[in-house]
Design a protein around this motif. Structure first.
Motif, PDB file in Angstrom:
ATOM      1  N   ASP A 110       0.808  -1.210   0.000  1.00 48.72           N
ATOM      2  CA  ASP A 110       0.000   0.000   0.000  1.00 48.72           C
ATOM      3  C   ASP A 110       0.845   1.266   0.000  1.00 48.72           C
ATOM      4  N   THR A 115       3.438   1.650  -5.293  1.00 51.23           N
ATOM      5  CA  THR A 115       2.563   2.347  -6.246  1.00 51.23           C
ATOM      6  C   THR A 115       3.372   2.923  -7.410  1.00 51.23           C
ATOM      7  N   GLU A 118       4.507   0.144  -9.712  1.00 51.66           N
ATOM      8  CA  GLU A 118       3.424  -0.282 -10.593  1.00 51.66           C
ATOM      9  C   GLU A 118       3.230   0.713 -11.739  1.00 51.66           C
ATOM     10  N   PHE A 119       3.463   2.003 -11.432  1.00 57.77           N
ATOM     11  CA  PHE A 119       3.342   3.032 -12.461  1.00 57.77           C
ATOM     12  C   PHE A 119       4.380   2.810 -13.580  1.00 57.77           C
ATOM     13  N   GLN A 141      -4.629   5.004 -14.828  1.00 61.61           N
ATOM     14  CA  GLN A 141      -5.078   4.650 -13.473  1.00 61.61           C
ATOM     15  C   GLN A 141      -3.907   4.454 -12.516  1.00 61.61           C
ATOM     16  N   LYS A 142      -2.778   3.925 -13.039  1.00 56.75           N
ATOM     17  CA  LYS A 142      -1.582   3.806 -12.182  1.00 56.75           C
ATOM     18  C   LYS A 142      -1.085   5.207 -11.801  1.00 56.75           C
ATOM     19  N   ALA A 145      -3.241   6.431  -9.091  1.00 57.73           N
ATOM     20  CA  ALA A 145      -2.873   5.811  -7.811  1.00 57.73           C
ATOM     21  C   ALA A 145      -1.678   6.525  -7.181  1.00 57.73           C
ATOM     22  N   GLU A 148      -2.837  10.030  -5.970  1.00 59.37           N
ATOM     23  CA  GLU A 148      -3.699   9.913  -4.773  1.00 59.37           C
ATOM     24  C   GLU A 148      -2.876   9.556  -3.548  1.00 59.37           C
ATOM     25  N   THR A 149      -1.886   8.672  -3.750  1.00 60.20           N
ATOM     26  CA  THR A 149      -1.026   8.304  -2.614  1.00 60.20           C
ATOM     27  C   THR A 149      -0.243   9.511  -2.120  1.00 60.20           C
ATOM     28  N   HIS A 152      -2.560  11.886  -0.387  1.00 60.48           N
ATOM     29  CA  HIS A 152      -2.936  11.338   0.934  1.00 60.48           C
ATOM     30  C   HIS A 152      -1.813  11.564   1.940  1.00 60.48           C
TER      31      HIS A 152
END
Length: 481
Positions: A110, A115, A118-119, A141-142, A145, A148-149, A152
Motif C-alpha cells: 500500500d 505504487t 506499478e506506475f 489509473q496507475k 494511484a 492519490e497516494t 494522501h
C-alpha cells in the motif's frame, strides 16, 4: 528537689511524644499509595533536664517531639527532573516519527514505493502495446494511484501538523496551570513556615507538580527560602514562578512554524533547551530548525520527490506523440500530470477522459509516427533508472524515496533508543528515591509496635507514680486507723 508530680509529668510527655510518633506512622501508612508522598518521621529529643539543688546531677524530664521531618534527598530530585526533561523531549519526537512511519507504511503493497513501481510497469507494458486502449487506461489509473497516494501523504502530514498545533497549546496551558498551582502552594507555604509550622504535605504536593513540570520544560528550581520555604522556578533562565506569582508562557504557532522569538514568558523571550514542549514544537516546525523541524522536513522532501517525479514524466511525455498527433487530428501535446505541489498534483483530466492523449510514441520523422510506436512510453518507463536532479543530490526517484524512508527509520530508532535510555535512568533514580522517601509497610508496622510499646510503658509509668502518690497520700500517717 523536683515536684512531687514530676513522674506524672514525665510520663505524660512520654505519652504525648509516642502518640505523635504513632500518628505519624499512621499518616505514613495511610499515604503508602499516595503519588509523591514522602514518608515522615517524628524526631524526638530529650526535654531540658532540671538540676537538683545540693547535688551535682541533673534529672531528666522526659521527651518531646522536636519536628516531623520529610525523608527526602534533594539531589535525587534534581537528578530525576534533569532526566525527566530528556524523556519528555524524546517521547514527543518518537511519537511524531512513529506516526510518520505508520503513515508512509513502507515496505508494503500500500506504500508509495509499490505504487510508483506499478506506475513504471504500466508504462513498460504500454511500450509493448502502444495501440492498446486497455494498456493506456492502466497507465492513467496507475498515475491516479500515484497522485492519490502522494496527496494522501500530504494531507496526512498536514493533519499531523495541525494536531501538533493543538498539542502545543495543550502543553503550554499545562505549563501555565502547573506554574499557577505551584505559585498557590508557595503562597500557602510562605504563610505557614514563618510561624514555625512544617507543611510537609504541602511540600510533597509542590514537589509532585515540579516533577510534572520538569517533563514539559527544562526547569531550574531554586533552594527553598530558609525563612519562608518558598522556591522560585525558572525556564531557560527566565522566571516562570517567582514566589506566589506565576508568569505565563506563550508559544505562537499562527505563522505555520514557531519562531523562537515568539516563545515567551511574560514579555521575555525564552530559549527552551529540552522537555516535551520543545519536542512537540520541533516536530511541528521551528523557524531555522533545519532537520529538527520534523514534519516540515518530511513535507519538503516528499514535495521535492513529487514535483521532480512529475516534471521528469511530463518532460518526456510532452516530447512524444499521442494518437491525435499520429492521426493528424491535433498537434496539441498535453502534460501527463498537472499541479504545482504534492497537495494538488493529479493526472491530467483530459487524459483521463481520452487515454489516446497519452504520448506513447516517439516521432519517427518530421511530425510523423505510428500507433505501434511505443518508444516514448519506454523512455518514461526508463525514468525509473535515471538520476534526477533533486535539491542537493542526483538520484533516481526510487532511491530518493528510499533515502527518505531510511533516514526516517534512523531518526525514529534514535528517538526510541534515547527515550528508552531516559526511562531506564528515571526508573533507577525513582527506585533510589523510593528507597529513601517511599513508605515501607513492613518498617511502619515495626515502628507502630515500637511506639505502641513505648506508649504503654509511659502509661505504666504514670500508673506507678500514681500508686506511689496513693501510698503517700492515703497510706501514710494512718497508724491506728
Amino acid at each position: 528537689m523536683t515536684s512531687t508530680f514530676h513522674g506524672i509529668e514525665l510520663g505524660k510527655r512520654g505519652l504525648a511524644a509516642q502518640q505523635t510518633a504513632l500518628s505519624t506512622t499512621g499518616h505514613n501508612i495511610a499515604n503508602a499509595n499516595t503519588t509523591g508522598y514522602t514518608r515522615q518521621r517524628a524526631e524526638m529529643i530529650a526535654t531540658k533536664p532540671v538540676s537538683i539543688p545540693g547535688m551535682q546531677i541533673q534529672l531528666g524530664t522526659g521527651v518531646e517531639v522536636d519536628k516531623l521531618v520529610r525523608l527526602r534527598e534533594d539531589y535525587l530530585d534534581v537528578q530525576l527532573r534533569g532526566e525527566n526533561k530528556s524523556l519528555g523531549y524524546w517521547e514527543a519526537k518518537s511519537d511524531t516519527l512513529t506516526k510518520v512511519e505508520e503513515l508512509l507504511n513502507e515496505p508494503s503493497d500500500d506504500g508509495l514505493a509499490y505504487t510508483m513501481d506499478e506506475f513504471w510497469k504500466g508504462w513498460e507494458e504500454l511500450s509493448k502495446n502502444p495501440d492498446s486502449a486497455a494498456a493506456r487506461a492502466v497507465v492513467s489509473q496507475k498515475g491516479v494511484a500515484v497522485t492519490e497516494t502522494l496527496r494522501h501523504i500530504s494531507e496526512s502530514l498536514n493533519q499531523i501538523q495541525d494536531d501538533l498545533k493543538l498539542v502545543i497549546k495543550t502543553k503550554t496551558d499545562s505549563v501555565n496551570s502547573l506554574a499557577t498551582q505551584i505559585g498557590n502552594l508557595n503562597d500557602q507555604i510562605g504563610r505557614l513556615v514563618p510561624n514555625e509550622y512544617q507543611p510537609n504535605d504541602l511540600y510533597d504536593q509542590r514537589d509532585v507538580l515540579i516533577d510534572q513540570l520538569s517533563k514539559l520544560v527544562d526547569v531550574k528550581v531554586s533552594p527553598p527560602n530558609k525563612d519562608t520555604g518558598v522556591v522560585d522556578i525558572s525556564v531557560g533562565g527566565v522566571l516562570l514562578v517567582s514566589g506566589k506569582t506565576a508568569n505565563t508562557l506563550t508559544v505562537d504557532t499562527s505563522s505555520g512554524v514557531v519562531d523562537p522569538a515568539n516563545i515567551k514568558i511574560g514579555n521575555t523571550q525564552v530559549a527552551l533547551n529540552s522537555g516535551e514542549l520543545l519536542g512537540r514544537i520541533e516536530s511541528f516546525g521551528i523557524l531555522g530548525g533545519g532537520v529538527k523541524s520534523t514534519i516540515p522536513t518530511i513535507q519538503e522532501k516528499m514535495n521535492n520527490l513529487a514535483m521532480t517525479f512529475v516534471n521528469a514524466v511530463n518532460a518526456v511525455h510532452e516530447k512524444g506523440m499521442n494518437l491525435e498527433n499520429i492521426n493528424g487530428t491535433s498537434t496539441n501535446k498535453v502534460p501527463f500530470f498537472i499541479g504545482t505541489s504534492m497537495n494538488d498534483i493529479a493526472v491530467n483530466p483530459d487524459i483521463l477522459k481520452s487515454p489516446g492523449l497519452i504520448a506513447a510514441a516517439k516521432e519517427e520523422s518530421s511530425g510523423q509516427s505510428s500507433t505501434g510506436n511505443g518508444k516514448n512510453a519506454q523512455d518514461i518507463a526508463n525514468i525509473k533508472f535515471i538520476a534526477l536532479g533533486f535539491p542537493g543530490i542526483n538520484s533516481t526517484a526510487d532511491d530518493y524515496y528510499r533515502n527518505i524512508i531510511g533516514q526516517l527509520g534512523i531518526d525514529s530508532q534514535e528517538a526510541q533508543r534515547m527515550q528508552s535510555n531516559s526511562e531506564v535512568i528515571i526508573q533507577q533514580v525513582e527506585n533510589r528515591r523510593q528507597s529513601v522517601s517511599g513508605v515501607s509497610l513492613d518498617e511502619e508496622m515495626a515502628n507502630m509496635i515500637k511506639f505502641q510499646q513505648a506508649y504503654n510503658a509511659s502509661a505504666r509509668m504514670v500508673t506507678v507514680v500514681d500508686q506511689c502518690l496513693d501510698k503517700i497520700i492515703n497510706g501514710m500517717g494512718r497508724v491506728g486507723l
